[in-house]
Write an enzyme that holds these catalytic residues in place. Structure first.
Site, mmCIF file in Angstrom:
data_model
loop_
_atom_site.group_PDB
_atom_site.id
_atom_site.type_symbol
_atom_site.label_atom_id
_atom_site.label_comp_id
_atom_site.label_asym_id
_atom_site.label_seq_id
_atom_site.Cartn_x
_atom_site.Cartn_y
_atom_site.Cartn_z
ATOM 1 N N LYS A 66 24.222 58.646 70.920
ATOM 2 C CA LYS A 66 25.560 59.256 71.021
ATOM 3 C C LYS A 66 25.565 60.750 70.700
ATOM 4 O O LYS A 66 26.324 61.511 71.289
ATOM 5 C CB LYS A 66 26.556 58.515 70.128
ATOM 6 C CG LYS A 66 26.901 57.117 70.662
ATOM 7 C CD LYS A 66 28.014 56.470 69.853
ATOM 8 C CE LYS A 66 28.373 55.109 70.437
ATOM 9 N NZ LYS A 66 29.527 54.501 69.770
ATOM 10 N N ASP A 103 35.636 55.865 71.947
ATOM 11 C CA ASP A 103 35.731 54.988 70.760
ATOM 12 C C ASP A 103 37.000 55.340 69.986
ATOM 13 O O ASP A 103 37.662 54.462 69.430
ATOM 14 C CB ASP A 103 34.522 55.189 69.836
ATOM 15 C CG ASP A 103 33.251 54.549 70.382
ATOM 16 O OD1 ASP A 103 33.357 53.566 71.133
ATOM 17 O OD2 ASP A 103 32.150 55.041 70.054
HETATM 18 P P1 NAP Z 1 26.287 52.909 61.152
HETATM 19 O O1 NAP Z 1 26.445 54.318 61.561
HETATM 20 O O2 NAP Z 1 24.923 52.340 60.966
HETATM 21 O O3 NAP Z 1 27.131 52.707 59.774
HETATM 22 C C1 NAP Z 1 27.115 51.478 59.117
HETATM 23 C C2 NAP Z 1 28.159 51.485 57.987
HETATM 24 O O4 NAP Z 1 28.188 50.185 57.400
HETATM 25 C C3 NAP Z 1 27.843 52.475 56.853
HETATM 26 O O5 NAP Z 1 29.055 52.955 56.302
HETATM 27 C C4 NAP Z 1 27.102 51.568 55.867
HETATM 28 O O6 NAP Z 1 27.171 52.035 54.538
HETATM 29 C C5 NAP Z 1 27.910 50.313 56.005
HETATM 30 N N1 NAP Z 1 27.174 49.123 55.584
HETATM 31 C C6 NAP Z 1 26.128 48.521 56.207
HETATM 32 N N2 NAP Z 1 25.726 47.438 55.504
HETATM 33 C C7 NAP Z 1 26.552 47.356 54.414
HETATM 34 C C8 NAP Z 1 26.644 46.459 53.326
HETATM 35 N N3 NAP Z 1 25.819 45.408 53.197
HETATM 36 N N4 NAP Z 1 27.604 46.659 52.404
HETATM 37 C C9 NAP Z 1 28.480 47.704 52.515
HETATM 38 N N5 NAP Z 1 28.428 48.597 53.528
HETATM 39 C C10 NAP Z 1 27.481 48.417 54.472
HETATM 40 O O7 NAP Z 1 27.008 51.926 62.193
HETATM 41 P P2 NAP Z 1 28.281 52.253 63.106
HETATM 42 O O8 NAP Z 1 27.825 52.721 64.427
HETATM 43 O O9 NAP Z 1 29.208 53.078 62.301
HETATM 44 O O10 NAP Z 1 28.876 50.767 63.340
HETATM 45 C C11 NAP Z 1 29.514 50.040 62.294
HETATM 46 C C12 NAP Z 1 30.009 48.699 62.867
HETATM 47 O O11 NAP Z 1 31.019 48.926 63.830
HETATM 48 C C13 NAP Z 1 28.913 47.891 63.578
HETATM 49 O O12 NAP Z 1 29.059 46.521 63.247
HETATM 50 C C14 NAP Z 1 29.207 48.110 65.055
HETATM 51 O O13 NAP Z 1 28.809 47.007 65.838
HETATM 52 C C15 NAP Z 1 30.732 48.212 65.033
HETATM 53 N N6 NAP Z 1 31.254 48.987 66.168
HETATM 54 C C16 NAP Z 1 32.102 48.351 67.020
HETATM 55 C C17 NAP Z 1 32.663 49.049 68.077
HETATM 56 C C18 NAP Z 1 33.619 48.339 68.978
HETATM 57 O O14 NAP Z 1 33.861 48.809 70.102
HETATM 58 N N7 NAP Z 1 34.186 47.234 68.559
HETATM 59 C C19 NAP Z 1 32.345 50.397 68.310
HETATM 60 C C20 NAP Z 1 31.463 51.017 67.415
HETATM 61 C C21 NAP Z 1 30.929 50.303 66.346
HETATM 62 P P3 NAP Z 1 26.030 53.047 53.950
HETATM 63 O O15 NAP Z 1 26.432 54.426 54.400
HETATM 64 O O16 NAP Z 1 26.138 52.834 52.492
HETATM 65 O O17 NAP Z 1 24.711 52.592 54.537
#
Ligand code: NAP
Length: 260
Positions: A66, A103
């Site tokens: 991205k 998004d």
């Molecule tokens: P990312 O950049 O890897 O960020 C992950 C986030 O989750 C960080 O804030 C991380 O905290 C936190 N996290 C992960 N494991 C955790 C745990 N065990 N306990 C507490 N916090 C935890 O991922 P992202 O791209 O932002 O995506 C996040 C989620 O949104 C994913 O599940 C993705 O599939 C979903 N998503 C969905 C859509 C949609 O269209 N529906 C679009 C985008 C994303 P730390 O900073 O402490 O590691």
């Protein structure tokens, strides 16, 4: 000639966008086809630059590309520039590459209610949270707070207040990946949040409610939105950018939830 679009990611095998977008093209009788484009980071730029001459009119972009997508674009929307990431590329007739971030708009559309003046709490500070925080602020939300497991990352999100102990808010968003693979929500500080007016989980599962959505429904939240609706709405915005047509939301929802 059939117009092409696709999703660039690595890996991308799990993506539900091809089924959703192809169903939308079929429903509107458009001669378009949407395919998976698994591309490793080191091949990303050369692949993107080769797409227009192969009949591609646009592409979605997912992890881990991205940021690179924004960087190689000739033009970018305000949302993409401010968020620092693009999930939609469009190859224009004059040879330019345009970057958008649907998004953000997809998330606001999925909430389905006005955001202006309402307080919001975002759980998470990764890429999805960045888009959500920007979208909430852009839509005129009241105070936007961010809680993250790693507090330093929450403090990096501009315009939001980083909190270590979250307080109740009208809109609560799970932008962490908690709930993606198991039902354990104990990593999230939900105990003091009371009953949100709107709860939105970005996480989605192939079927059934996500744990965060189940928690929200259990609090009596008036509106519970899950990640599938966000996925549909961001895809619908990309569809409109490429084709100039309104996307058939119900067709896309039906396809993605297996009801088609
Ligand atoms: P990312 O950049 O890897 O960020 C992950 C986030 O989750 C960080 O804030 C991380 O905290 C936190 N996290 C992960 N494991 C955790 C745990 N065990 N306990 C507490 N916090 C935890 O991922 P992202 O791209 O932002 O995506 C996040 C989620 O949104 C994913 O599940 C993705 O599939 C979903 N998503 C969905 C859509 C949609 O269209 N529906 C679009 C985008 C994303 P730390 O900073 O402490 O590691």
């Amino acid at each position: 000639m059939t117009a092409l679009a696709g999703v660039l990611g690595f890996p991308v095998a799990h993506s539900r966008s091809p089924a959703m977008q192809n169903a939308a093209f079929r429903a509107l009788g458009l001669d378009w086809r949407y395919v998976k484009l698994p591309v490793p980071p080191e091949r990303f730029e050369e692949t993107v630059r080769a797409l227009p001459s192969s009949g591609y009119r646009g592409a979605n972009v997912t992890i881990p590309h991205k940021l690179a997508a924004l960087q190689l674009a000739d033009e970018a929307s305000d949302a993409a520039r401010a968020i620092g990431a693009a999930n939609t590329l469009t190859f224009t007739d004059d040879g330019a590459i345009r970057a958008d971030n649907t998004d953000a708009g997809g998330f606001i559309a999925a909430l389905g209610e006005p955001v202006r003046g309402r307080s919001a709490l975002v759980l998470g500070a990764g890429g999805a949270a960045r888009a959500v925080v920007w979208a909430l602020l852009d839509a005129g939300a009241g105070e936007v707070s961010v809680w993250n497991r790693t507090p330093a990352r929450a403090r990096e999100l501009e315009g939001a207040r980083a909190v270590e102990l979250p307080e109740p808010a009208a809109i609560v968003v799970n932008a962490t990946s908690v709930g993606l693979h198991d039902d354990d929500l104990s990593a999230l500080p939900l105990g003091a949040l009371g009953t949100p007016e709107i709860a939105c989980d970005l996480v989605y599962r192939p079927s059934g409610q996500t744990p965060f959505a189940a928690w929200a429904a259990g609090t009596g939240a008036a509106r519970v939105v899950d990640g599938l609706e966000v996925l549909v709405q961001q895809g619908a915005l990309s569809f409109r950018i490429w084709t100039g047509r309104e996307a058939p939301l119900d067709v896309m929802r039906g396809e993605i939830s297996g009801r088609a």
